[in-house]
Design a protein around this motif. Structure first.
Motif, PDB file in Angstrom:
ATOM      1  N   UNK A 156       0.942  -1.086   0.089  1.00 20.47           N
ATOM      2  CA  UNK A 156       0.118  -0.082   0.154  1.00 20.47           C
ATOM      3  C   UNK A 156       0.716   1.244  -0.031  1.00 20.47           C
ATOM      4  N   UNK A 157       0.642   2.024  -1.220  1.00 22.08           N
ATOM      5  CA  UNK A 157       1.667   3.248  -1.111  1.00 22.08           C
ATOM      6  C   UNK A 157       0.651   4.450  -0.467  1.00 22.08           C
ATOM      7  N   UNK A 158       1.144   5.232   0.470  1.00 15.31           N
ATOM      8  CA  UNK A 158       0.332   6.103   1.114  1.00 15.31           C
ATOM      9  C   UNK A 158       0.070   7.490   0.067  1.00 15.31           C
ATOM     10  N   UNK A 159      -1.187   7.920   0.215  1.00 15.32           N
ATOM     11  CA  UNK A 159      -1.461   9.006  -0.675  1.00 15.32           C
ATOM     12  C   UNK A 159      -2.244  10.032  -0.059  1.00 15.32           C
ATOM     13  N   UNK A 160      -2.172  11.197  -0.172  1.00 10.52           N
ATOM     14  CA  UNK A 160      -2.909  12.402   0.380  1.00 10.52           C
ATOM     15  C   UNK A 160      -3.836  12.679  -0.645  1.00 10.52           C
ATOM     16  N   UNK A 161      -4.987  12.389  -0.482  1.00  9.84           N
ATOM     17  CA  UNK A 161      -6.272  12.830  -1.231  1.00  9.84           C
ATOM     18  C   UNK A 161      -6.556  14.193  -1.236  1.00  9.84           C
ATOM     19  N   UNK A 162      -6.417  14.625   0.029  1.00 12.96           N
ATOM     20  CA  UNK A 162      -6.451  16.021   0.575  1.00 12.96           C
ATOM     21  C   UNK A 162      -7.710  17.009  -0.342  1.00 12.96           C
ATOM     22  N   UNK A 163      -9.032  16.107  -0.245  1.00 13.18           N
ATOM     23  CA  UNK A 163      -9.989  16.787  -0.928  1.00 13.18           C
ATOM     24  C   UNK A 163     -10.712  18.275  -0.434  1.00 13.18           C
ATOM     25  N   UNK A 164     -10.172  18.499   0.865  1.00 14.26           N
ATOM     26  CA  UNK A 164     -10.561  19.662   1.640  1.00 14.26           C
ATOM     27  C   UNK A 164      -9.835  20.663   1.614  1.00 14.26           C
ATOM     28  N   UNK A 165      -8.530  20.598   0.731  1.00 14.72           N
ATOM     29  CA  UNK A 165      -7.471  21.768   0.833  1.00 14.72           C
ATOM     30  C   UNK A 165      -8.159  22.834   0.019  1.00 14.72           C
ATOM     31  N   UNK A 166      -7.804  23.932   0.161  1.00 15.10           N
ATOM     32  CA  UNK A 166      -8.270  25.326  -0.236  1.00 15.10           C
ATOM     33  C   UNK A 166      -8.046  25.262  -1.913  1.00 15.10           C
ATOM     34  N   UNK A 167      -7.030  24.519  -2.436  1.00 17.18           N
ATOM     35  CA  UNK A 167      -7.093  24.732  -4.068  1.00 17.18           C
ATOM     36  C   UNK A 167      -7.988  23.674  -4.870  1.00 17.18           C
ATOM     37  N   UNK A 168      -8.580  22.720  -3.970  1.00 17.42           N
ATOM     38  CA  UNK A 168      -9.208  21.529  -4.630  1.00 17.42           C
ATOM     39  C   UNK A 168     -10.503  21.863  -5.291  1.00 17.42           C
ATOM     40  N   UNK A 169     -11.375  22.678  -4.447  1.00 16.43           N
ATOM     41  CA  UNK A 169     -12.645  22.831  -5.027  1.00 16.43           C
ATOM     42  C   UNK A 169     -12.807  23.820  -6.462  1.00 16.43           C
ATOM     43  N   UNK A 170     -11.862  24.696  -6.247  1.00 15.65           N
ATOM     44  CA  UNK A 170     -11.613  25.465  -7.364  1.00 15.65           C
ATOM     45  C   UNK A 170     -11.239  24.553  -8.391  1.00 15.65           C
ATOM     46  N   UNK A 205      -3.189   8.674 -11.597  1.00 13.05           N
ATOM     47  CA  UNK A 205      -4.513   9.138 -12.414  1.00 13.05           C
ATOM     48  C   UNK A 205      -5.645   8.904 -11.393  1.00 13.05           C
ATOM     49  N   UNK A 206      -5.520   7.421 -10.995  1.00 12.87           N
ATOM     50  CA  UNK A 206      -6.654   7.081 -10.034  1.00 12.87           C
ATOM     51  C   UNK A 206      -6.821   7.905  -8.651  1.00 12.87           C
ATOM     52  N   UNK A 207      -5.693   7.962  -8.143  1.00 15.19           N
ATOM     53  CA  UNK A 207      -5.734   8.925  -6.949  1.00 15.19           C
ATOM     54  C   UNK A 207      -6.161  10.397  -6.880  1.00 15.19           C
ATOM     55  N   UNK A 208      -5.962  10.936  -8.157  1.00 16.38           N
ATOM     56  CA  UNK A 208      -6.539  12.213  -8.322  1.00 16.38           C
ATOM     57  C   UNK A 208      -7.871  12.292  -8.598  1.00 16.38           C
ATOM     58  N   UNK A 209      -8.280  11.278  -9.460  1.00 23.53           N
ATOM     59  CA  UNK A 209      -9.581  11.080  -9.653  1.00 23.53           C
ATOM     60  C   UNK A 209     -10.502  10.771  -8.176  1.00 23.53           C
ATOM     61  N   UNK A 210     -10.048  10.226  -7.336  1.00 25.11           N
ATOM     62  CA  UNK A 210     -10.666   9.985  -6.065  1.00 25.11           C
ATOM     63  C   UNK A 210     -10.615  11.215  -5.281  1.00 25.11           C
ATOM     64  N   UNK A 211      -9.747  12.069  -5.480  1.00 19.39           N
ATOM     65  CA  UNK A 211      -9.665  13.442  -4.756  1.00 19.39           C
ATOM     66  C   UNK A 211     -10.910  14.184  -5.388  1.00 19.39           C
ATOM     67  N   UNK A 212     -11.122  14.343  -6.813  1.00 20.67           N
ATOM     68  CA  UNK A 212     -11.784  15.081  -7.346  1.00 20.67           C
ATOM     69  C   UNK A 212     -13.272  14.553  -7.016  1.00 20.67           C
ATOM     70  N   UNK A 213     -13.659  13.153  -7.054  1.00 18.47           N
ATOM     71  CA  UNK A 213     -14.832  12.699  -6.596  1.00 18.47           C
ATOM     72  C   UNK A 213     -15.300  12.953  -5.168  1.00 18.47           C
TER      73      UNK A 213
END
Length: 766
Positions: free
Chosen positions: A239-253, A334-342
């Motif tokens: 398991x490779x650790x990943x910060x999805x960070x969906x609440x970061x101030x840069x993500x919703x924009x 790709x998948x990790x960023x998709x997870x963040x956006x979703x």
């Protein structure tokens, strides 16, 4: 309401706004200052003869966000003009007037909610609500509605109902106040609010198509901002650790810009089928200059290697700032960023890894491997049944996403988890996108259900078929054998709960193979594949041909499971004659480094021999592989492919066996050296032991911890052979929170060492 006629101008103005705001926030971070803006309400003295006006609107952003499970979004802390809500819920606002206002008899207040460059009430992108003074909602959940919650002479607290199918994204608000008897509009006062209201999907609402009933699943698949992505080979994937960070101030924009760039029409932004399909398209750069450019050849000089990334925040922020694809990513990025956006827009999502993932290029539901008359595999310039197409392949692992939704477009029972995949492997409807493909449709072989079920079914359940040149066969090849058990060896995702530090721990991973297919080799699993094969001409061809060879010699290649980097290993093939006559067997063993996509990198070593087996006799052929031979030839992910090719002279039977594995790298150890308390330095130590006989050069450490520190790259000095790398640093907590520190180490010689530690930041009183 004013419209922007040119949609491209709308996109550019939105992008410019987000870039400016992002630059402001980052400048404040660099200066280590907090935003402390105040909105002063003008108390203009007016007499009773002046028209009624709106002085201010309090959107109660934090209070409403907490009621909508949105309180974690950092934009709420950093900006005063942002609200984050979920559709299907209600929210409160307080409108303050310059004088006494009677909303029941004398004055009329209208509220406009607008979405996109050309809002329209007919397509659901604009709502006009009239405040009549009523105290109860009287419209159904599919319609915007407003009621008075509290009223004073000069203010009104209103509750607004958001429709359950409202478009997801950025809404603007305007208010219009006028006298009820005003015919010429002289008393009309229009106030366009600067408030940006993000409206998200609502998995807490039973009427939303994304509704997820169980709270632990909502906590994991919507609210968890750190996770793991499994990479490697069966059975030693880590398991490779990943910060999805969906609440970061840069993500919703960034998410809003992605939807604009993906050209999802505003009226379809609330469709949980169209939106994730568009996300699978826009996260890769192949068609729309999307977020990430993929690269798999190991040449990353003009960008960043995929192993550099610790999370999605830096990738999305770079994309917003430059409007150019970020270089580089691979399937797991790709998948990790998709997870963040979703997760950021409210779609329940998880990252899924398929070990031994098939890439079927011709829809046959088989991975076809071709051999000449001597048993040598065709690799280049091969002219088989599909000479113009790409070769089928088996990736050591492939990573995609599951997204949770109802499927009103399919029969009952096909909702739930759906596959989407942003890695650009094959086009769908002419562009590089994939899904959503229903788990249940994949499991039952229902090839005709949208979207891209055949491709995903082959990824997890194709047969591996070996063919050999035969001039008498209809297609010039006879079918030697097939393997039902190699593809889709294991399908993994992160289990519900805390992320664990070690990459190879099994407590924070979940095996979901049976969600994709019945038990391998079972009658139900075969029925699934045959059901699917009936709908594909190429598949019918592959499945109808029996084996024509006499099989009286049994072969077995011993799987190599765990090889720590720096150690030697060996390949062993066993041959047993189960017939009544002597058999002459020629064997060839090869070891080569390989990219995780299955593409060969460099040959490492080989061994061959000829054996005469008497009836019931067993012999073995072994190939030792030394560290000094394989280490210089490893490519990223440190994967090795072993292939054994055996031919029985008397029967012309050919057997092919293979094994793929990943050389094991050490985990990063992260330790807290002080207590974690708000406004006090938090000491953190990062360490691992260099297992190599080589020094590690051009070393760097990337540290990421949402809620504690944004992604930070730290250059390190060289690490000598067999020495311990230790780096200590201090972080500065600003608020009480539970968070996870994730770190990734990279060097020229040893890449992608990751680790994490869960941290609870206490208050100074605690």
């Amino acid at each position: 309401m004013a419209f922007i006629d040119n949609v491209s101008d709308w996109f550019e103005s939105l992008a410019d706004r987000f870039r400016r705001e992002n630059d402001e926030l980052r400048r404040e971070d660099r200066e280590n200052e907090l935003i402390n803006e105040t909105n002063e309400i003008a108390n203009d003295a007016t007499d009773a003869s002046q028209p009624a006006k709106i002085l201010s609107v309090d959107f109660k952003a934090k209070e409403n966000a907490a009621n909508h499970h949105c309180e974690k979004y950092e934009l709420l802390e950093r900006r005063k003009d942002v609200s984050v809500l979920r559709r299907g819920g209600t929210f409160l606002i307080t409108v303050t007037f310059n004088k006494t206002v009677d909303l029941k008899k004398q004055h009329q207040l209208k509220i406009y909610m607008s979405f996109g460059p050309r809002p329209n009430t007919q397509n659901g992108t604009q709502a006009v609500m009239t405040v009549s003074g009523k105290m109860m909602f009287d419209k159904n959940h599919e319609i915007w509605d407003v009621r008075v919650d509290e009223k004073s002479p000069t203010s009104a607290t209103l509750e607004i109902q958001i429709p359950t199918e409202a478009p997801v994204g950025l809404w603007s608000t305007a208010f219009e106040l006028a006298d009820r008897g005003d015919k010429d509009g002289a008393s009309r006062h229009l106030m366009r609010s600067e408030q940006m209201t993000y409206i998200l999907f609502n998995p807490w609402n039973k009427r939303d198509y994304t509704y997820m009933a169980e709270e632990p699943k909502r906590e994991e698949y919507i609210l968890n901002d750190v996770g793991k992505v499994w990479i490697g080979s069966y059975p030693t994937a880590r398991g490779r650790h990943w910060v999805f960070g969906q609440f970061d101030d840069a993500v919703l924009p960034a998410c809003i810009l992605l939807m604009e760039k993906a050209k999802v029409s505003p009226e379809n932004r609330g469709d949980p089928i169209r939106v994730p399909r568009a996300i699978s398209r826009i996260v890769n750069s192949n068609d729309d200059n999307g977020v990430i450019m993929g690269r798999w050849d190991g040449n990353y000089e003009d960008g960043s290697p995929p192993t550099k990334w610790t999370g999605s925040i830096a990738i999305l922020e770079q994309y917003v700032s430059t409007q150019k694809p970020v270089r580089y990513g691979q399937c797991w990025v790709f998948a990790a960023v998709v997870n963040t956006v979703c997760r950021a827009i409210g779609l329940p999502a998880r990252v899924v890894t398929n070990l031994n993932s098939a890439h079927d290029t011709n829809g046959s539901l088989t991975i076809d491997e071709y051999f000449d008359k001597d048993g040598e595999e065709y690799r280049y310039n091969f002219t088989g049944p599909n000479p113009e197409g790409e070769r089928d392949s088996i990736w050591n692992f492939h990573v995609w996403n599951d997204v949770w939704m109802a499927r009103p477009d399919l029969p009952d029972g096909y909702g739930g988890w759906q596959v989407i995949d942003a890695t650009p492997q094959e086009t769908s409807d002419g562009v590089y996108q994939c899904g959503p493909a229903s788990h249940e449709a994949i499991r039952q072989g229902q090839m005709h259900f949208k979207y891209d079920v055949p491709f995903v079914l082959a990824e997890v359940n194709a047969d591996v078929v070996h063919w050999q040149v035969d001039d008498g066969a209809p297609d010039g090849f006879k079918k030697l054998s097939s393997n039902q058990f190699h593809v889709g060896k294991q399908v993994l995702t992160k289990a519900i709960g805390d992320v664990e530090s070690g990459g190879f721990n099994k407590n924070d991973r979940e095996d979901i193979t049976q969600e994709y297919k019945p038990n391998e080799g079972s009658r139900a699993e075969r029925l699934t594949l045959y059901t699917a094969a009936r709908r594909s001409r190429a598949a019918r061809h592959a499945f109808r041909l029996p084996s024509e060879a006499i099989e009286d010699v049994e072969f077995n290649i011993k799987d190599v499971e765990r090889v720590p980097i720096g150690e030697d290993f060996s390949i062993t093939v066993t041959m047993k004659n189960v017939g009544d006559a002597n058999r002459t067997v020629t064997s060839l063993l090869t070891a080569s480094s390989t990219y995780y996509t299955g593409a060969k990198a460099y040959p490492i070593t080989r061994a061959e021999g000829e054996f005469v087996l008497k009836p019931n006799e067993t012999k073995t052929l072994s190939l030792p592989v030394k560290y000094k031979d394989y280490f210089p030839l490893l490519v990223e992910h440190a994967m090795i492919k072993l292939v054994a090719i055996c031919n029985v002279k008397e029967t012309s039977f050919s057997w092919v066996g293979e094994d793929k594995f990943q050389v094991i790298k050490p985990d990063m150890i992260i330790e807290l050296t002080t207590e974690a308390v708000v406004d006090q330095p938090l000491g953190v130590r990062f360490s691992f032991s260099n297992p190599l006989s080589n020094s590690l050069t051009k070393c760097s450490l990337v540290v990421d911890a949402p809620g504690l520190v944004r992604p930070k790259t730290i250059p390190l000095s060289n690490v000598p052979s067999k020495a311990k790398m230790v780096h200590e640093m201090k972080l500065y907590p600003k608020k009480e929170t539970n968070c996870t520190i994730v770190a990734t180490f990279n060097s020229i010689e040893l890449r992608d060492l990751t680790g994490c530690v869960n941290v609870t930041i206490l208050s100074t009183e605690g």
